[in-house]
Write an enzyme that holds these catalytic residues in place. Structure first.
Site, PDB file in Angstrom:
ATOM      1  N   GLY A 138     -11.965   0.675   3.752  1.00 22.98           N
ATOM      2  CA  GLY A 138     -10.965  -0.053   2.990  1.00 22.98           C
ATOM      3  C   GLY A 138     -10.998  -1.524   3.359  1.00 22.98           C
ATOM      4  O   GLY A 138     -11.504  -1.904   4.419  1.00 22.98           O
ATOM      5  N   HIS A 162      19.045   0.932  -0.619  1.00 21.73           N
ATOM      6  CA  HIS A 162      17.618   1.230  -0.510  1.00 21.73           C
ATOM      7  C   HIS A 162      16.835  -0.010  -0.074  1.00 21.73           C
ATOM      8  O   HIS A 162      16.004   0.063   0.838  1.00 21.73           O
ATOM      9  CB  HIS A 162      17.090   1.738  -1.853  1.00 21.73           C
ATOM     10  CG  HIS A 162      15.616   2.003  -1.870  1.00 21.73           C
ATOM     11  ND1 HIS A 162      15.061   3.146  -1.339  1.00 21.73           N
ATOM     12  CD2 HIS A 162      14.573   1.247  -2.330  1.00 21.73           C
ATOM     13  CE1 HIS A 162      13.745   3.103  -1.477  1.00 21.73           C
ATOM     14  NE2 HIS A 162      13.431   1.960  -2.076  1.00 21.73           N
ATOM     15  N   CYS A 218       0.822  -1.207   0.000  1.00 22.65           N
ATOM     16  CA  CYS A 218       0.000   0.000   0.000  1.00 22.65           C
ATOM     17  C   CYS A 218       0.859   1.261   0.000  1.00 22.65           C
ATOM     18  O   CYS A 218       0.383   2.336  -0.357  1.00 22.65           O
ATOM     19  CB  CYS A 218      -0.942  -0.006   1.203  1.00 22.65           C
ATOM     20  SG  CYS A 218      -0.103  -0.096   2.790  1.00 22.65           S
ATOM     21  N   SER A 244      10.020   3.019   6.024  1.00 18.45           N
ATOM     22  CA  SER A 244       8.574   2.872   6.175  1.00 18.45           C
ATOM     23  C   SER A 244       7.922   4.140   6.706  1.00 18.45           C
ATOM     24  O   SER A 244       8.587   4.994   7.311  1.00 18.45           O
ATOM     25  CB  SER A 244       8.263   1.718   7.135  1.00 18.45           C
ATOM     26  OG  SER A 244       8.729   0.492   6.618  1.00 18.45           O
TER      27      SER A 244
END
Length: 227
Positions: free
Chosen positions: A187, A99, A52, A109
């Site tokens: 959602g 990364h 997401c 995050s």
């Protein structure tokens, strides 16, 4: 570990708003075809990490045309003429490896140190296994080890380790005990499911699930025993 010939091209929560990230998200069954299209542009292997909060293509031995292929795949998902590259980034070699290590460790995050991402990295690798190739297999194995060591040897993962758990902790500070209260979930994706689990764990009942796709809302509601 050699870092020559590795690239990452994608978007995350820092570069793209939620509505854009939702359009870029790939379900597991969409991963092979998306990678196939990108690899046809010239790369020795690929892994697609899609959550997401990020959609990232990790590529081994990429040609100059591969980044453009990634942006085409993502731009098509916008479906309105916008260019996906306006929301993204591309890094190579040591920066690309660094990364992924930061992603796996929870350092990149939205919630610093969140634990869910390491499982998502593993799932992305497994979903892309047939197309990853030896270089990316080794890279993702190492990234998962890095993530585990960071959590084992530092206090990074202490406290709330996901956006839903952080939200629940904040709600408790505002409202006190959540036991016996009712909640509506907006959602029906992975984050919504995790949020519902956190709320139920605090003694709340989820009375309604709302989502743009009825089938997914119904599935989550059935899992929660609601409507």
């Amino acid at each position: 570990m050699p870092t020559s010939g590795i690239a990452v091209v994608g978007v995350n929560h820092r570069t793209a708003p939620l509505d854009v990230r939702e359009r870029f998200a790939h379900s597991a069954h969409e991963v092979p075809r998306a990678l196939e299209r990108v690899l046809e542009a010239g790369a020795g292997g690929g892994v697609l990490l899609s959550t997401c909060n990020r959609t990232e293509f990790y590529l081994a031995d990429p040609s100059e045309s591969v980044a453009a292929a990634v942006w085409r795949v993502l731009s098509e998902r916008l479906g309105d003429g916008r260019e996906a590259s306006a929301y993204g980034y591309a890094t190579r070699d040591r920066d690309a490896v660094r990364h992924l290590y930061r992603v796996s460790a929870g350092l990149d995050s939205m919630i610093l140190g969140e634990s869910q991402i390491q499982g998502q990295v593993r799932e992305a690798w497994e979903a892309s296994r047939a197309q990853a190739g030896p270089v990316l297999h080794r890279l993702f194995q190492t990234a998962l080890l890095v993530g585990s060591r960071v959590r084992a040897e530092t206090a990074l993962g202490a406290g709330a380790a996901s956006a839903p758990s952080a939200a629940v902790a904040l709600a408790e500070k505002i409202f006190g005990s959540l036991a016996g209260r009712q909640a509506v979930i907006l959602g029906a994706g992975d984050v919504a499911e995790l949020a519902a689990t956190c709320l139920v764990g605090e003694g709340m009942s989820v009375t309604f699930v709302a989502n743009r796709t009825y089938e997914r809302a119904k599935l989550l509601a059935e899992q929660l025993g609601t409507r």
